[in-house]
Design a protein around this motif. Structure first.
Motif, PDB file in Angstrom:
ATOM      1  N   GLU A 108       0.850  -1.197   0.000  1.00 57.30           N
ATOM      2  CA  GLU A 108       0.000   0.000   0.000  1.00 57.30           C
ATOM      3  C   GLU A 108       0.882   1.242   0.000  1.00 57.30           C
ATOM      4  OE1 GLU A 108      -3.515   0.316  -0.125  1.00 57.30           O
ATOM      5  OE2 GLU A 108      -3.256  -1.767  -0.708  1.00 57.30           O
ATOM      6  N   SER A 109       0.454   2.267  -0.714  1.00 63.79           N
ATOM      7  CA  SER A 109       1.206   3.512  -0.812  1.00 63.79           C
ATOM      8  C   SER A 109       0.406   4.656  -0.204  1.00 63.79           C
ATOM      9  CB  SER A 109       1.524   3.823  -2.284  1.00 63.79           C
ATOM     10  OG  SER A 109       2.014   5.137  -2.416  1.00 63.79           O
ATOM     11  N   TRP A 110       0.915   5.201   0.889  1.00 62.19           N
ATOM     12  CA  TRP A 110       0.270   6.350   1.514  1.00 62.19           C
ATOM     13  C   TRP A 110       0.279   7.538   0.558  1.00 62.19           C
ATOM     14  CZ3 TRP A 110      -3.164   7.453   4.893  1.00 62.19           C
ATOM     15  CH2 TRP A 110      -3.304   8.759   5.365  1.00 62.19           C
ATOM     16  N   GLU A 111       1.351   7.718  -0.173  1.00 60.96           N
ATOM     17  CA  GLU A 111       1.461   8.837  -1.113  1.00 60.96           C
ATOM     18  C   GLU A 111       0.410   8.733  -2.209  1.00 60.96           C
ATOM     19  OE1 GLU A 111       4.098   6.972  -0.019  1.00 60.96           O
ATOM     20  OE2 GLU A 111       4.772   8.518   1.382  1.00 60.96           O
ATOM     21  N   MET A 112       0.202   7.530  -2.739  1.00 64.05           N
ATOM     22  CA  MET A 112      -0.819   7.321  -3.772  1.00 64.05           C
ATOM     23  C   MET A 112      -2.207   7.550  -3.191  1.00 64.05           C
ATOM     24  SD  MET A 112      -1.330   6.700  -6.924  1.00 64.05           S
ATOM     25  CE  MET A 112      -0.040   5.747  -7.648  1.00 64.05           C
ATOM     26  N   PHE A 113      -2.428   7.087  -1.969  1.00 66.31           N
ATOM     27  CA  PHE A 113      -3.694   7.310  -1.276  1.00 66.31           C
ATOM     28  C   PHE A 113      -3.970   8.810  -1.175  1.00 66.31           C
ATOM     29  CE2 PHE A 113      -5.837   8.244   2.754  1.00 66.31           C
ATOM     30  CZ  PHE A 113      -6.988   7.496   2.646  1.00 66.31           C
ATOM     31  N   LEU A 114      -2.983   9.581  -0.716  1.00 65.04           N
ATOM     32  CA  LEU A 114      -3.155  11.034  -0.590  1.00 65.04           C
ATOM     33  C   LEU A 114      -3.409  11.696  -1.940  1.00 65.04           C
ATOM     34  CD1 LEU A 114      -0.456  12.105   2.038  1.00 65.04           C
ATOM     35  CD2 LEU A 114      -2.936  11.890   2.351  1.00 65.04           C
ATOM     36  N   GLN A 115      -2.664  11.272  -2.947  1.00 66.20           N
ATOM     37  CA  GLN A 115      -2.832  11.841  -4.285  1.00 66.20           C
ATOM     38  C   GLN A 115      -4.251  11.575  -4.802  1.00 66.20           C
ATOM     39  OE1 GLN A 115      -0.014  10.336  -7.128  1.00 66.20           O
ATOM     40  NE2 GLN A 115      -0.822  11.563  -8.798  1.00 66.20           N
ATOM     41  N   THR A 116      -4.732  10.351  -4.650  1.00 64.84           N
ATOM     42  CA  THR A 116      -6.085  10.000  -5.080  1.00 64.84           C
ATOM     43  C   THR A 116      -7.121  10.801  -4.296  1.00 64.84           C
ATOM     44  OG1 THR A 116      -5.359   7.777  -5.666  1.00 64.84           O
ATOM     45  CG2 THR A 116      -7.732   8.096  -5.343  1.00 64.84           C
ATOM     46  N   LEU A 117      -6.918  10.933  -2.989  1.00 57.27           N
ATOM     47  CA  LEU A 117      -7.850  11.687  -2.151  1.00 57.27           C
ATOM     48  C   LEU A 117      -7.934  13.145  -2.604  1.00 57.27           C
ATOM     49  CD1 LEU A 117      -9.727  11.600   0.318  1.00 57.27           C
ATOM     50  CD2 LEU A 117      -7.733  12.191   1.725  1.00 57.27           C
ATOM     51  N   LYS A 118      -6.802  13.745  -2.904  1.00 63.04           N
ATOM     52  CA  LYS A 118      -6.777  15.145  -3.343  1.00 63.04           C
ATOM     53  C   LYS A 118      -7.421  15.313  -4.725  1.00 63.04           C
ATOM     54  CE  LYS A 118      -2.666  16.275  -0.654  1.00 63.04           C
ATOM     55  NZ  LYS A 118      -1.216  16.495  -0.693  1.00 63.04           N
ATOM     56  N   GLN A 119      -7.203  14.344  -5.608  1.00 67.96           N
ATOM     57  CA  GLN A 119      -7.739  14.433  -6.964  1.00 67.96           C
ATOM     58  C   GLN A 119      -9.225  14.099  -7.049  1.00 67.96           C
ATOM     59  OE1 GLN A 119      -5.220  11.814  -9.250  1.00 67.96           O
ATOM     60  NE2 GLN A 119      -3.643  13.377  -9.532  1.00 67.96           N
TER      61      GLN A 119
END
Length: 152
Positions: A108-119
């Motif tokens: 799991e990628s926290w950075e990808m999670f954050l990016q998806t959440l922001k987008q």
């Protein structure tokens, strides 16, 4: 927000939810990767004198939710966090106080999670939690997907 302030906010959340407060859940520690919550056996005991299965599941769920919530606070984002689904395994009875540990699942990628959440305004991440036995074994495990939805 500092880690100490975020942990205090998490403690306050736990005290404000009646079922969690009744379990006497406490925030024990956070090491940057893993969140640890505890609860006394005395108020989470079943008819056999060991930890009640519902309390084990609840504590692991709250620990997973708390991990995602804490990390969002530390990232400065305001979002509601929900458990989408989970799988529980009861491996052994626990005759001691409850301690749940949660971390993001491997891969799991926290950075990808954050990016998806922001987008997209919503994102999901898989969390693994467990309740260890005092002798080093595992009493119970949870694998769950948690969803965050940006507050508007």
């Amino acid at each position: 927000m500092s880690v100490d302030a975020a942990l205090q906010t998490l403690r306050d959340y736990c005290r404000s939810m009646p079922p969690v407060a009744a379990m006497q859940v406490d925030v024990a520690s956070y090491d940057g990767e893993r969140l640890r919550l505890t609860a006394p056996l005395s108020v989470n005991v079943n008819d056999k004198g060991n930890a009640f299965g519902g309390s084990l599941t609840s504590l692991m769920t709250v620990t997973g939710w708390g991990l995602v919530t804490l990390r969002l606070q530390l990232a400065g984002l305001k979002a509601e966090v929900y458990v989408a689904d989970s799988a529980i395994r009861y491996l052994a009875p626990l005759h001691a106080d409850l301690e749940a540990q949660a971390a993001f699942a491997p891969g799991e990628s926290w950075e990808m999670f954050l990016q998806t959440l922001k987008q997209r305004g919503r994102a999901r991440i898989q969390v693994e939690a467990q309740v260890p036995l005092p002798d080093g074994g595992i009493a119970t495990t949870l694998t769950g997907r948690f969803v965050a939805i940006v507050k508007r």
